[in-house]
Motif scaffolding. Structure first.
Motif, PDB file in Angstrom:
ATOM      1  N   GLY A 223      41.162  26.686  53.009  1.00 48.72           N
ATOM      2  CA  GLY A 223      40.016  26.018  52.406  1.00 48.72           C
ATOM      3  C   GLY A 223      40.329  24.683  51.771  1.00 48.72           C
ATOM      4  N   GLY A 486      40.580  30.105  41.488  1.00 47.60           N
ATOM      5  CA  GLY A 486      39.574  29.352  42.231  1.00 47.60           C
ATOM      6  C   GLY A 486      39.131  30.072  43.493  1.00 47.60           C
ATOM      7  N   LEU A 487      40.075  30.694  44.196  1.00 45.47           N
ATOM      8  CA  LEU A 487      39.722  31.454  45.402  1.00 45.47           C
ATOM      9  C   LEU A 487      38.831  32.642  45.062  1.00 45.47           C
ATOM     10  CD1 LEU A 487      43.019  31.530  47.531  1.00 45.47           C
ATOM     11  CD2 LEU A 487      40.792  30.662  48.262  1.00 45.47           C
ATOM     12  N   HIS A 489      36.896  32.972  42.465  1.00 44.29           N
ATOM     13  CA  HIS A 489      35.587  32.441  42.050  1.00 44.29           C
ATOM     14  C   HIS A 489      34.768  32.039  43.267  1.00 44.29           C
ATOM     15  CE1 HIS A 489      32.855  29.159  40.690  1.00 44.29           C
ATOM     16  NE2 HIS A 489      32.617  30.031  39.720  1.00 44.29           N
ATOM     17  N   SER A 490      35.414  31.419  44.245  1.00 36.92           N
ATOM     18  CA  SER A 490      34.720  31.005  45.461  1.00 36.92           C
ATOM     19  C   SER A 490      34.165  32.213  46.215  1.00 36.92           C
ATOM     20  CB  SER A 490      35.675  30.222  46.359  1.00 36.92           C
ATOM     21  OG  SER A 490      35.101  29.953  47.617  1.00 36.92           O
ATOM     22  N   ARG A 493      31.214  33.636  44.325  1.00 37.62           N
ATOM     23  CA  ARG A 493      30.033  32.766  44.418  1.00 37.62           C
ATOM     24  C   ARG A 493      29.388  32.856  45.797  1.00 37.62           C
ATOM     25  NH1 ARG A 493      32.383  28.261  43.775  1.00 37.62           N
ATOM     26  NH2 ARG A 493      32.267  27.525  45.927  1.00 37.62           N
ATOM     27  N   GLU A 494      30.226  32.841  46.841  1.00 35.57           N
ATOM     28  CA  GLU A 494      29.715  32.858  48.215  1.00 35.57           C
ATOM     29  C   GLU A 494      29.489  34.270  48.736  1.00 35.57           C
ATOM     30  OE1 GLU A 494      32.595  30.697  50.412  1.00 35.57           O
ATOM     31  OE2 GLU A 494      32.351  28.845  49.240  1.00 35.57           O
ATOM     32  N   ASP A 499      34.507  31.819  55.567  1.00 30.96           N
ATOM     33  CA  ASP A 499      33.421  31.401  56.459  1.00 30.96           C
ATOM     34  C   ASP A 499      33.564  31.973  57.856  1.00 30.96           C
ATOM     35  OD1 ASP A 499      32.346  29.911  54.409  1.00 30.96           O
ATOM     36  OD2 ASP A 499      33.459  28.103  54.953  1.00 30.96           O
ATOM     37  N   TYR A 544      45.430  24.216  46.429  1.00 29.50           N
ATOM     38  CA  TYR A 544      44.045  24.654  46.208  1.00 29.50           C
ATOM     39  C   TYR A 544      43.717  24.630  44.715  1.00 29.50           C
ATOM     40  CZ  TYR A 544      39.727  27.229  47.111  1.00 29.50           C
ATOM     41  OH  TYR A 544      38.398  27.589  47.209  1.00 29.50           O
ATOM     42  N   SER A 548      40.752  22.610  42.975  1.00 31.19           N
ATOM     43  CA  SER A 548      39.799  23.248  42.056  1.00 31.19           C
ATOM     44  C   SER A 548      39.703  22.487  40.739  1.00 31.19           C
ATOM     45  CB  SER A 548      40.220  24.697  41.788  1.00 31.19           C
ATOM     46  OG  SER A 548      40.268  25.455  42.990  1.00 31.19           O
ATOM     47  N   CYS A 551      37.664  19.336  41.343  1.00 26.95           N
ATOM     48  CA  CYS A 551      36.237  19.678  41.461  1.00 26.95           C
ATOM     49  C   CYS A 551      35.639  20.011  40.096  1.00 26.95           C
ATOM     50  CB  CYS A 551      36.063  20.861  42.412  1.00 26.95           C
ATOM     51  SG  CYS A 551      36.401  20.486  44.140  1.00 26.95           S
TER      52      CYS A 551
END
Length: 561
Positions: A223, A486-487, A489-490, A493-494, A499, A544, A548, A551
């Motif tokens: 990612g 961060g992973l 959390h991603s 969230r998703e 994907d 990553y 994060s 971002c």
């Protein structure tokens, strides 16, 4: 209608929610492990003792420097972390292709500079010497030196008295699986000349450079965006242990590169739409992994992680046929890992037997040697080998009894168990160079280690290098911790692991490989050089983490602008 809704909910739970929960739990475990390593890195710095000030006198005895971090260390960590973030933003402005090309050129150039500054013409690491000796014998065709009677224990012949390594037969009687690593020496020396240390190291340098390219690709699947790739470039460029890894005259770097290369090929195979092409690519990927495990058997950890990652990728894609193809390929790969031993026994006409039981390495990993850190190598398994007359069952029983005794001792005295494992983990994960400096100097240099080699190993630069590596190690653990959070959390969230199947595979692969490596060397015979590949696997995760942080910083700036 009600039944259809219920079935859809169940399918959604088992098809999407459950696998995501499992991966989040695994990532949570990795968070706990990295947090522990971060704490160890802050509180401990492990250094190796020297028998004398001269190069080549370094030992595997260690000093544990324990205590609260200094102000200089904390400031250095903050400044280095900030510098990496700034440089990551700058590098992210470059075209990705050119950034990768520049990174690979830099990594190769730095390794060549280091190797040529050392200019080793011999190597004194015992296992390397034994494997080089066996390769030399095969190249010369003097198979008599592989016989059981040649330089047997207690031999008084002139060529045996001063011999500081076991005979070829004795060595492979202890470690028949070392037939695989020996093949790498045989190949390199057949191509570039007998005992050509520099050629061996340069081939390792090429492998490490190629490994960086594969990690770049796995980072993409993980990612990483432009800023993440920029961070990866900076982290790799600053990772001195990675740049010095090739000095170790052993197939660790080559085996890890090949195993990770096979894992990457499988990732690409999972996303191919044509069934026959996808299946063929997966099979080829496992074949490549198998070659990597031949040259370094403990990288079967990576293969197990690959299988776990395939399960989650197939769980998402519903291409169920990919799972049996992977399992069968892995079983064939495991069976083929025995071929080098079969070939060597047929070539020499000798039978080396089963060798030391696998439990011997766990017994070593739970031992307390007098002159090495907890869990490092000792003569325990070799003593059992000779005490039992190479009786496999008796050796296994001795190891079982010792392991049981150690476990009972730890249960009776938890403080002793805690002290043991903290000392072992610190020696593996909190030694800033991961033994790359040590393995850079255990040999004879044509230049007598003058210039850069002397400056960084025992000169004024050695202390600066140690302090820098110590700070960098801590920063990588911290950034990897941020990346893992961060992973998670991603995913939350998703509400998805990734994907597509390849991204799911990559995320699970990196997580499972690291956890597998940590758990293996928690109980297995320990060395920092063994854990270095798994530290390197943290670099894309740390990248990553920087992504994060950037971002998060942009989000905060947007709220107040």
């Amino acid at each position: 209608m009600v039944r259809q809704r219920k079935a859809h909910k169940e399918q959604s739970f088992f098809g999407c929610v459950l696998p995501r929960w499992l991966v989040e739990i695994a990532l949570g475990l990795q968070v706990a492990i990295v947090l522990l390593l971060l704490a160890l890195s802050i509180c401990f710095t492990v250094t190796f003792k020297r028998a004398s000030p001269q190069l080549g006198s370094i030992t595997e005895q260690v000093d544990y420097h324990f205590g609260a971090p200094s102000i200089a260390f904390l400031l250095g960590s903050i400044l280095l972390c900030g510098l990496i973030v700034v440089l990551a933003v700058v590098v992210s402005k470059l075209p990705k292709r050119w950034a990768l090309i520049a990174l690979l050129a830099y990594v190769m150039l730095m390794q060549i500079i280091w190797l040529t500054s050392l200019n080793l013409v011999s190597y004194t690491y015992q296992d390397s010497r034994s494997l080089m000796d066996a390769a030399d014998i095969l190249l010369k065709g003097d198979l008599g030196q592989f016989s059981e009677s040649y330089c047997a224990r207690g031999a008084t012949q002139a060529e045996c008295v001063g011999r500081s390594i076991p005979s070829a037969y004795s060595y492979f009687s202890y470690y028949p699986f070392q037939s695989g690593p020996m093949l790498w020496y045989l190949i390199v020396f057949a191509l570039f000349g007998t005992d050509n240390i520099l050629a061996f190291q340069i081939v390792s340098a090429v492998s490490i450079t190629a490994l960086v390219a594969i990690l770049w690709r796995l980072g993409s699947l993980l990612g990483l965006d432009e800023r993440g790739h920029g961070a990866f470039v900076v982290l790799v460029s600053m990772c001195v242990p990675l740049l010095m890894f090739s000095a170790f005259v052993y197939p660790n770097a080559v085996g890890f590169f090949i195993a990770i290369c096979g894992a990457w090929v499988i990732a690409e195979g999972l996303r191919l739409q044509k069934v026959w092409l996808s299946a063929l690519t997966i099979v080829v990927g496992f074949l490549i992994c198998g070659i990597g495990t031949i040259f370094k058997t403990t990288y079967q950890i990576v293969v197990l992680a690959v299988l776990v990652a395939v399960v989650f990728a197939v769980w998402n894609s519903r291409r169920i046929w990919q799972l049996p193809v992977s399992v069968v390929s892995a079983l064939v790969m495991y069976a083929s890992s025995k071929l080098p031993t079969v070939w060597l026994q047929a070539r020499t006409g000798e039978n080396f037997g089963k060798g030391l039981p696998m439990l011997s390495w766990i017994a070593l990993g739970l031992g307390s040697p007098d002159t090495r850190p907890p869990g490092w190598w000792s003569r325990f398994s070799l003593d059992a080998f000779y005490q039992t007359g190479n009786n496999y069952a008796l050796q296994t029983q001795i190891s079982k009894d010792f392991i049981r005794e150690r476990v009972m001792g730890f249960m009776e005295s938890p403080k002793e168990g805690l002290r043991f494992f903290l000392g072992k983990l610190a020696s593996e994960w909190s030694e800033p160079s991961f033994m790359t400096s040590l393995y850079s100097e255990i040999g004879d240099s044509a230049r007598h280690f003058s210039g850069l080699g002397s400056f960084l190993l025992i000169g004024r630069g050695s202390e600066i290098l140690l302090r820098y590596e110590n700070v960098f190690q801590t920063v990588v653990y911290f950034l990897a911790l941020v990346g893992l959070i961060g992973l998670i959390h991603s995913m939350m969230r998703e509400k998805a692991i990734g994907d597509h199947a390849s991204q799911i595979y990559a995320r699970v692969l990196v997580c499972a490989s690291f956890i597998g490596g940590f758990l293996c060397y928690l109980f297995w015979e320990a060395k920092g050089i063994y854990t270095l590949p798994f530290f390197i696997l943290l670099l894309p995760v740390a990248a990553y983490g920087i992504q994060s942080l950037i971002c998060f910083g942009n989000t905060i700036r947007g709220r107040f602008s």
